[in-house]
Write a protein that holds these residues in place. Structure first.
Motif, PDB file in Angstrom:
ATOM      1  N   HIS A 134      22.722 -33.939 -10.022  1.00 32.39           N
ATOM      2  CA  HIS A 134      21.712 -33.988 -11.422  1.00 32.39           C
ATOM      3  C   HIS A 134      21.016 -35.448 -11.611  1.00 32.39           C
ATOM      4  O   HIS A 134      19.993 -35.394 -11.490  1.00 32.39           O
ATOM      5  CB  HIS A 134      22.634 -33.822 -12.380  1.00 32.39           C
ATOM      6  N   PHE A 138      17.827 -36.522 -11.037  1.00 32.43           N
ATOM      7  CA  PHE A 138      16.396 -36.818 -11.823  1.00 32.43           C
ATOM      8  C   PHE A 138      15.957 -37.835 -11.682  1.00 32.43           C
ATOM      9  O   PHE A 138      15.306 -38.819 -12.673  1.00 32.43           O
ATOM     10  CB  PHE A 138      16.976 -36.465 -13.347  1.00 32.43           C
ATOM     11  N   ARG A 154      14.476 -30.789 -17.167  1.00 35.71           N
ATOM     12  CA  ARG A 154      15.628 -30.948 -18.135  1.00 35.71           C
ATOM     13  C   ARG A 154      15.851 -29.304 -19.082  1.00 35.71           C
ATOM     14  O   ARG A 154      17.466 -28.812 -18.835  1.00 35.71           O
ATOM     15  CB  ARG A 154      15.121 -31.709 -19.309  1.00 35.71           C
TER      16      ARG A 154
END
Length: 219
Positions: A134, A138, A154
């Motif tokens: 993750h 991001f 998200r």
């Protein structure tokens, strides 16, 4: 008092903690949990927990179950098809946009994060893999300067993450999705199209694993 020293409101802390519990699969899809249990696990009061539940329900990450219980929705094949379509549309575009803003220091940071992904895979740590994976995506997406698309991504991960946790635990560390080396090579080459393809392939690998698990009755 500046933004860095201002205390984060307790309801935002509680929301972030519950969101991460969902995102990283600490709450299993379809398994009801009591509000009282969440109050205990989050070490928070009734009001901030209820507010966090309300927000995450509105985002589609939780479903009310009655009797003061909530659950993470189960990912059906039809819902997976929708998530797959949007993820494969939005996230490669975010990667392509981010490619225009990459700096040597950001690429170094992404390489360091990916080292954590590799360590998690070698060590068979699903929680560490999910957190590092993750963080990699991001850190890249936030360089896109496309905040609306990042917010969409998200929300997609909130719906996708719990089932990915189940699949990762089912198939073991060797099967964990990781096409980041392809993405990093494209970053170093300055090839935005190749970067988008690498992220698309990475996402597709996870989608395919969940589809396989659904066909086998494992999700």
């Amino acid at each position: 008092m500046d933004d860095q020293t201002r205390k984060i409101p307790s309801h935002e802390v509680t929301y972030a903690r519950l969101r991460d519990m969902i995102l990283f699969g600490h709450l299993l899809p379809g398994q009801p949990v009591t509000i009282q249990g969440l109050i205990r696990d989050l070490e928070a009061g009734m009001t901030p927990v209820r507010e966090a539940i309300r927000r995450l329900t509105a985002e589609g990450a939780l479903l009310p179950q009655g009797n003061r219980r909530v659950a993470v929705p189960q990912l059906t094949p039809a819902l997976l098809d929708q998530l797959a379509f949007v993820r494969l549309t939005v996230e490669p575009k975010l990667a392509e946009l981010a490619g225009a803003h990459l700096t040597p220091s950001l690429i170094d940071r992404l390489e360091a994060i990916d080292d954590g992904v590799d360590r998690a895979i070698r060590g068979g740590s699903v929680p560490d893999y999910l957190a590092s994976n993750h963080a990699f995506h991001f850190a890249l997406y936030e360089a896109s300067e496309a905040p609306i698309l990042v917010d969409i991504a998200r929300g997609l991960w909130l719906r996708f993450g719990p089932s990915l946790r189940v699949v990762c635990a089912r198939y073991g560390a060797a099967a964990l999705p990781d096409r980041h080396e392809e993405a990093l090579a494209a970053m170093r080459a300055g090839d935005r199209a190749a970067l988008a393809r690498a992220i698309e392939n990475d996402i597709q690998q996870g989608i395919d694993q969940i589809r396989q698990a659904q066909a086998e009755g494992g999700v």
